[in-house]
Write a protein that holds these residues in place. Structure first.
Motif, PDB file in Angstrom:
ATOM      1  N   VAL A 113       1.015  -1.375   0.124  1.00 40.67           N
ATOM      2  CA  VAL A 113       0.177  -0.015   0.043  1.00 40.67           C
ATOM      3  C   VAL A 113       0.634   1.341  -0.053  1.00 40.67           C
ATOM      4  CG1 VAL A 113      -1.942   1.464   1.043  1.00 40.67           C
ATOM      5  CG2 VAL A 113      -2.141  -1.222   0.923  1.00 40.67           C
ATOM      6  N   THR A 114       0.379   1.800  -1.347  1.00 38.01           N
ATOM      7  CA  THR A 114       1.237   3.329  -1.339  1.00 38.01           C
ATOM      8  C   THR A 114       0.889   4.371  -1.147  1.00 38.01           C
ATOM      9  OG1 THR A 114       1.424   2.961  -3.722  1.00 38.01           O
ATOM     10  CG2 THR A 114       3.077   2.028  -2.293  1.00 38.01           C
ATOM     11  N   ASP A 119       5.525   2.909   2.821  1.00 39.90           N
ATOM     12  CA  ASP A 119       5.099   1.980   2.477  1.00 39.90           C
ATOM     13  C   ASP A 119       4.386   1.366   3.409  1.00 39.90           C
ATOM     14  OD1 ASP A 119       5.985   3.072   0.334  1.00 39.90           O
ATOM     15  OD2 ASP A 119       7.248   1.783  -0.902  1.00 39.90           O
ATOM     16  N   ILE A 120       2.992   0.475   3.600  1.00 39.92           N
ATOM     17  CA  ILE A 120       2.449  -0.273   4.162  1.00 39.92           C
ATOM     18  C   ILE A 120       2.511  -1.537   4.162  1.00 39.92           C
ATOM     19  CG2 ILE A 120       0.155  -0.935   5.471  1.00 39.92           C
ATOM     20  CD1 ILE A 120       2.338   2.130   6.935  1.00 39.92           C
ATOM     21  N   TYR A 121       2.633  -2.543   4.142  1.00 36.91           N
ATOM     22  CA  TYR A 121       2.013  -4.575   3.427  1.00 36.91           C
ATOM     23  C   TYR A 121       1.705  -4.745   4.340  1.00 36.91           C
ATOM     24  CZ  TYR A 121       6.831  -2.982   0.814  1.00 36.91           C
ATOM     25  OH  TYR A 121       8.086  -2.770   0.399  1.00 36.91           O
ATOM     26  N   PRO A 280      -4.780   6.881   9.164  1.00 32.57           N
ATOM     27  CA  PRO A 280      -5.925   7.390   7.895  1.00 32.57           C
ATOM     28  C   PRO A 280      -5.277   8.372   6.718  1.00 32.57           C
ATOM     29  CG  PRO A 280      -3.338   8.526   9.686  1.00 32.57           C
ATOM     30  CD  PRO A 280      -3.709   7.250   9.808  1.00 32.57           C
ATOM     31  N   SER A 281      -5.943   8.556   6.285  1.00 35.75           N
ATOM     32  CA  SER A 281      -5.682   8.853   4.349  1.00 35.75           C
ATOM     33  C   SER A 281      -6.543   9.778   3.679  1.00 35.75           C
ATOM     34  CB  SER A 281      -6.330   7.413   3.797  1.00 35.75           C
ATOM     35  OG  SER A 281      -7.307   6.254   4.122  1.00 35.75           O
ATOM     36  N   ALA A 282      -7.235  10.439   4.557  1.00 34.70           N
ATOM     37  CA  ALA A 282      -8.109  11.849   4.231  1.00 34.70           C
ATOM     38  C   ALA A 282      -6.854  12.471   2.670  1.00 34.70           C
ATOM     39  CB  ALA A 282      -8.476  12.323   5.056  1.00 34.70           C
ATOM     40  N   GLY A 283      -8.123  12.628   2.025  1.00 30.10           N
ATOM     41  CA  GLY A 283      -7.009  13.191   0.762  1.00 30.10           C
ATOM     42  C   GLY A 283      -5.861  12.863  -0.175  1.00 30.10           C
ATOM     43  N   LYS A 284      -5.683  11.293   0.605  1.00 27.19           N
ATOM     44  CA  LYS A 284      -4.426  11.037  -0.433  1.00 27.19           C
ATOM     45  C   LYS A 284      -5.436  10.178  -1.509  1.00 27.19           C
ATOM     46  CE  LYS A 284      -1.935  11.283   4.010  1.00 27.19           C
ATOM     47  NZ  LYS A 284      -1.083  10.892   4.749  1.00 27.19           N
ATOM     48  N   THR A 285      -4.211   9.801  -2.327  1.00 22.04           N
ATOM     49  CA  THR A 285      -4.891   8.918  -3.809  1.00 22.04           C
ATOM     50  C   THR A 285      -3.831   7.494  -3.135  1.00 22.04           C
ATOM     51  OG1 THR A 285      -4.827  10.396  -4.894  1.00 22.04           O
ATOM     52  CG2 THR A 285      -4.358   8.324  -5.997  1.00 22.04           C
ATOM     53  N   ILE A 286      -4.024   6.340  -2.692  1.00 19.05           N
ATOM     54  CA  ILE A 286      -4.128   5.052  -2.325  1.00 19.05           C
ATOM     55  C   ILE A 286      -4.058   3.419  -3.732  1.00 19.05           C
ATOM     56  CG2 ILE A 286      -4.149   2.889  -0.477  1.00 19.05           C
ATOM     57  CD1 ILE A 286      -5.858   5.013   0.831  1.00 19.05           C
ATOM     58  N   THR A 287      -2.811   3.746  -3.547  1.00 18.70           N
ATOM     59  CA  THR A 287      -2.153   2.266  -4.585  1.00 18.70           C
ATOM     60  C   THR A 287      -2.214   0.934  -3.477  1.00 18.70           C
ATOM     61  OG1 THR A 287      -1.824   4.083  -6.478  1.00 18.70           O
ATOM     62  CG2 THR A 287      -0.896   1.696  -6.662  1.00 18.70           C
TER      63      THR A 287
END
Length: 304
Positions: A113-114, A119-121, A280-287
């Motif tokens: 997850v980027t 980076d998160i796995y 938290p991921s507000a406002g971010k594009t997540i891949t």
């Protein structure tokens, strides 16, 4: 072959002595009152020698272990054995089912997850929406006296159900043979699954396999509370999916969507939950990308 035991004493009440007694001899044990105290010692893995890593804790501890193992570049020289001493132990349940078929260790895809700053796995499931809210609520209830791990999830579901919040997202999915899908809308829940189970036994993705190079993606639309109540029992059992057609059963048609994808890009989520850990991921594009057979996993108690 080296052996490393990582013990999160805070997970699931910290009762690990019975599990330790059943495991083979080990070279080193790193005990810790919290996860961080143990994993500062992960350079132990950098020798390149194959290492068995026994992770004592729940799915959250396992998530952080996998992340650090992957960041050290030692995924393919590691065999990860989850030891079910946490609250839910959903990933271990899946491994135990597979080991009953004769496999003790096997390759496993990893979720990368980027877009979150680092980076998160993950190794099991990523959730957005209702399920993520349940996890956040359950963590709150776990801190209350006399509330067990499974009961905390029941309370978490009840609280989230009263709110019934939706998440508006833009989602791009790339699947086999470069097929793509673009989806926009409001969703009650969104699940990207490498494993079958999450949330204390919910079979959200009963058709998922750990080593096929793609994730199972389940989206539930903005449905009413009454409709949700009528379907949640079947959803927990995995009865929403049909193994013969590899699709959503007719009862769920028009309420739920199912895809297979090796890469997902999305926007709109305020927070995501990866293997029980909330970011938290507000406002971010997540891949979210599938790393095919990036490590090995196993059931330490197969045949024990």
């Amino acid at each position: 072959m080296k052996t490393l035991h990582i013990i999160n004493k805070a997970a699931g009440g910290g009762n690990v002595s019975a599990a330790l007694a059943k495991l083979p001899p080990h070279e080193e044990i790193y005990t810790a009152g919290s996860y961080d105290e143990a994993f500062v010692k992960l350079p132990f893995l950098s020798s390149g020698e194959m290492t068995e890593i026994f992770v004592f804790g729940g799915d959250g501890t396992l998530n952080r272990a996998v992340s650090d193992i992957m960041r050290h570049g030692t995924g393919k020289s590691s065999v990860i054995y989850p030891v079910p001493t946490g609250s839910a132990n959903d990933f271990y349940k899946l491994l135990h089912e597979r080991s009953d078929g004769g496999e003790k260790t096997f390759p496993c895809d990893v979720m990368k997850v980027t877009g979150l700053g680092r980076d998160i796995y993950g190794i099991n499931e990523l959730n957005i929406g209702f399920d993520c809210g349940v996890v956040a609520n359950a963590e709150k209830y776990k801190r209350k006296p006399l509330v067990t791990g499974k009961f905390s999830y029941i309370l978490g579901i009840a609280e989230e159900f009263t709110r019934k919040r939706t998440t508006e997202m833009n989602i791009s999915l790339a699947g086999s043979n470069e097929n793509t899908a673009e989806i926009n809308g409001k969703f009650l829940l969104f699940c990207v699954a490498n494993g079958k189970y999450y949330g204390g036994g919910f079979a959200a993705a009963p058709l998922a396999r750990l080593d096929d190079g793609e994730f199972d993606v389940v989206l539930v639309d903005d449905i009413s509370r009454m409709k949700f109540v009528s379907l949640v029992g079947a959803y927990k059992k995995g009865a929403h999916m049909d193994a013969e057609t590899m699709g959503v059963r007719e009862k769920f048609s028009g309420l739920m969507r199912y895809f297979r994808s090796g890469k997902i890009v999305l926007t709109g989520a305020d927070r995501i939950c990866v293997d029980g850990e909330i970011y938290p991921s507000a406002g971010k594009t997540i891949t979210i990308e599938n790393l095919h057979r990036a490590t090995f996993v196993g059931d330490a108690f197969s045949g024990v």
